[in-house]
Motif scaffolding. Sequence first.
Motif, short mmCIF file in Angstrom:
data_model
loop_
_atom_site.label_atom_id
_atom_site.label_comp_id
_atom_site.label_asym_id
_atom_site.label_seq_id
_atom_site.Cartn_x
_atom_site.Cartn_y
_atom_site.Cartn_z
N PRO A 170 -5.89 -17.11 -29.94
CA PRO A 170 -6.56 -17.25 -31.20
C PRO A 170 -8.00 -16.45 -31.15
O PRO A 170 -8.45 -16.23 -32.19
N VAL A 171 -8.27 -16.50 -29.99
CA VAL A 171 -9.82 -15.84 -29.70
C VAL A 171 -9.73 -14.28 -30.04
O VAL A 171 -10.72 -13.78 -30.69
N ILE A 172 -8.66 -13.49 -29.40
CA ILE A 172 -8.56 -12.18 -29.59
C ILE A 172 -7.31 -11.54 -30.50
O ILE A 172 -7.11 -10.55 -30.67
N GLU A 173 -6.56 -12.59 -31.01
CA GLU A 173 -5.20 -12.17 -31.61
C GLU A 173 -5.17 -12.89 -32.73
O GLU A 173 -5.39 -13.97 -32.98
N ASP A 174 -4.42 -12.03 -33.63
CA ASP A 174 -3.86 -12.96 -35.15
C ASP A 174 -2.42 -12.88 -35.01
O ASP A 174 -1.80 -12.19 -34.15
N PHE A 175 -1.68 -13.71 -35.65
CA PHE A 175 -0.38 -13.76 -35.77
C PHE A 175 0.32 -13.98 -37.18
O PHE A 175 -0.28 -14.56 -38.05
N THR A 176 1.43 -13.35 -37.30
CA THR A 176 1.98 -13.63 -38.79
C THR A 176 3.48 -13.85 -38.20
O THR A 176 3.91 -13.67 -37.09
N TYR A 177 4.08 -14.58 -39.07
CA TYR A 177 5.70 -14.88 -38.96
C TYR A 177 6.41 -15.08 -40.39
O TYR A 177 5.83 -15.48 -41.47
N ARG A 196 10.68 -14.71 -36.84
CA ARG A 196 10.20 -13.50 -36.41
C ARG A 196 8.80 -13.46 -36.38
O ARG A 196 8.14 -13.58 -37.64
N ILE A 197 8.15 -13.43 -35.19
CA ILE A 197 6.61 -13.36 -34.98
C ILE A 197 5.96 -12.20 -34.65
O ILE A 197 6.55 -11.65 -33.67
N ARG A 198 4.98 -11.94 -35.06
CA ARG A 198 4.08 -10.69 -34.83
C ARG A 198 2.78 -11.04 -34.44
O ARG A 198 2.17 -11.76 -35.10
N TYR A 214 5.96 -8.90 -30.10
CA TYR A 214 7.06 -9.25 -31.09
C TYR A 214 7.88 -10.27 -30.50
O TYR A 214 8.52 -10.31 -29.57
N PHE A 215 8.45 -11.39 -31.29
CA PHE A 215 9.20 -12.37 -31.01
C PHE A 215 10.22 -12.93 -32.06
O PHE A 215 9.85 -12.88 -32.99
N ASP A 216 11.50 -12.91 -31.51
CA ASP A 216 12.58 -13.71 -32.37
C ASP A 216 12.65 -14.94 -31.55
O ASP A 216 13.21 -15.23 -30.56
N ILE A 217 12.60 -16.18 -32.36
CA ILE A 217 12.79 -17.65 -31.77
C ILE A 217 13.49 -18.20 -32.73
O ILE A 217 13.41 -18.20 -34.01
N ARG A 218 14.83 -18.76 -32.02
CA ARG A 218 15.58 -19.91 -32.97
C ARG A 218 15.09 -21.23 -32.91
O ARG A 218 14.90 -21.76 -31.60
N VAL A 219 15.29 -21.75 -34.06
CA VAL A 219 14.50 -23.11 -34.01
C VAL A 219 15.52 -24.10 -34.94
O VAL A 219 15.90 -23.76 -36.11
#
Length: 85
Positions: A72-79, A7-9, A44-49
Amino acid sequence: MTTWTARIRVTLKPAVNDPQGLAIAGGLRQLGFENIGSVRAGKYFDIRVDAPDQASAEAQVSEMCRRLLANPVIEDFTYEVSATG
Protein backbone atom coordinates in the motif's frame (compact mmCIF):
# COMPACT_ATOMS: atom_id res chain seq x y z
CA MET A 1 -21.62 -21.32 -0.54
CA THR A 2 -20.88 -19.78 -3.92
CA THR A 3 -17.57 -19.69 -5.77
CA TRP A 4 -16.55 -16.20 -6.87
CA THR A 5 -13.79 -15.15 -9.25
CA ALA A 6 -11.79 -12.09 -8.31
CA ARG A 7 -9.81 -10.31 -11.02
CA ILE A 8 -7.23 -8.17 -9.27
CA ARG A 9 -4.98 -5.54 -10.82
CA VAL A 10 -2.04 -4.10 -8.86
CA THR A 11 -0.17 -1.09 -10.24
CA LEU A 12 2.47 1.28 -8.98
CA LYS A 13 1.15 4.61 -7.75
CA PRO A 14 1.58 7.39 -10.35
CA ALA A 15 4.33 9.14 -8.37
CA VAL A 16 6.45 5.95 -8.09
CA ASN A 17 9.22 5.42 -10.65
CA ASP A 18 8.61 2.34 -12.83
CA PRO A 19 11.93 0.95 -14.16
CA GLN A 20 10.24 -2.12 -15.62
CA GLY A 21 7.82 0.08 -17.55
CA LEU A 22 10.72 2.21 -18.81
CA ALA A 23 12.56 -0.91 -20.00
CA ILE A 24 9.46 -2.19 -21.79
CA ALA A 25 8.92 1.18 -23.47
CA GLY A 26 12.56 1.19 -24.62
CA GLY A 27 12.23 -2.33 -25.99
CA LEU A 28 9.08 -1.43 -27.90
CA ARG A 29 10.81 1.59 -29.42
CA GLN A 30 13.73 -0.62 -30.49
CA LEU A 31 11.23 -2.90 -32.21
CA GLY A 32 9.99 0.04 -34.26
CA PHE A 33 7.02 1.18 -32.20
CA GLU A 34 8.10 4.82 -32.17
CA ASN A 35 4.73 6.19 -31.03
CA ILE A 36 5.05 4.78 -27.49
CA GLY A 37 4.53 7.55 -24.92
CA SER A 38 4.97 5.64 -21.68
CA VAL A 39 4.42 2.19 -20.19
CA ARG A 40 3.45 1.26 -16.64
CA ALA A 41 3.90 -2.36 -15.57
CA GLY A 42 1.80 -4.12 -12.97
CA LYS A 43 0.51 -7.45 -11.66
CA TYR A 44 -2.69 -9.31 -12.42
CA PHE A 45 -4.28 -12.08 -10.34
CA ASP A 46 -7.29 -14.37 -10.88
CA ILE A 47 -8.36 -15.83 -7.55
CA ARG A 48 -11.35 -18.05 -6.81
CA VAL A 49 -12.98 -17.50 -3.43
CA ASP A 50 -15.76 -19.46 -1.74
CA ALA A 51 -18.11 -17.12 0.12
CA PRO A 52 -21.83 -16.96 0.95
CA ASP A 53 -22.37 -13.72 -0.98
CA GLN A 54 -20.59 -11.13 -3.12
CA ALA A 55 -20.05 -8.70 -0.25
CA SER A 56 -18.23 -11.38 1.75
CA ALA A 57 -16.12 -12.34 -1.26
CA GLU A 58 -15.20 -8.69 -1.87
CA ALA A 59 -14.24 -8.22 1.78
CA GLN A 60 -11.92 -11.23 1.59
CA VAL A 61 -10.35 -10.02 -1.66
CA SER A 62 -9.82 -6.52 -0.30
CA GLU A 63 -8.10 -7.96 2.78
CA MET A 64 -5.89 -10.19 0.58
CA CYS A 65 -4.81 -7.16 -1.42
CA ARG A 66 -4.06 -5.05 1.65
CA ARG A 67 -2.18 -7.80 3.50
CA LEU A 68 -0.23 -9.58 0.75
CA LEU A 69 -0.90 -8.86 -2.91
CA ALA A 70 -0.17 -5.11 -2.92
CA ASN A 71 2.26 -2.90 -1.06
CA PRO A 72 0.00 0.00 0.00
CA VAL A 73 2.97 2.38 0.30
CA ILE A 74 3.82 2.23 -3.41
CA GLU A 75 0.97 0.32 -5.11
CA ASP A 76 -2.73 0.77 -5.81
CA PHE A 77 -5.15 -2.08 -6.46
CA THR A 78 -8.52 -2.57 -8.08
CA TYR A 79 -10.62 -5.69 -8.32
CA GLU A 80 -13.83 -7.08 -9.77
CA VAL A 81 -15.65 -10.00 -8.17
CA SER A 82 -18.20 -12.06 -10.09
CA ALA A 83 -19.92 -15.39 -9.57
CA THR A 84 -18.07 -18.27 -11.24
CA GLY A 85 -20.31 -19.97 -13.76
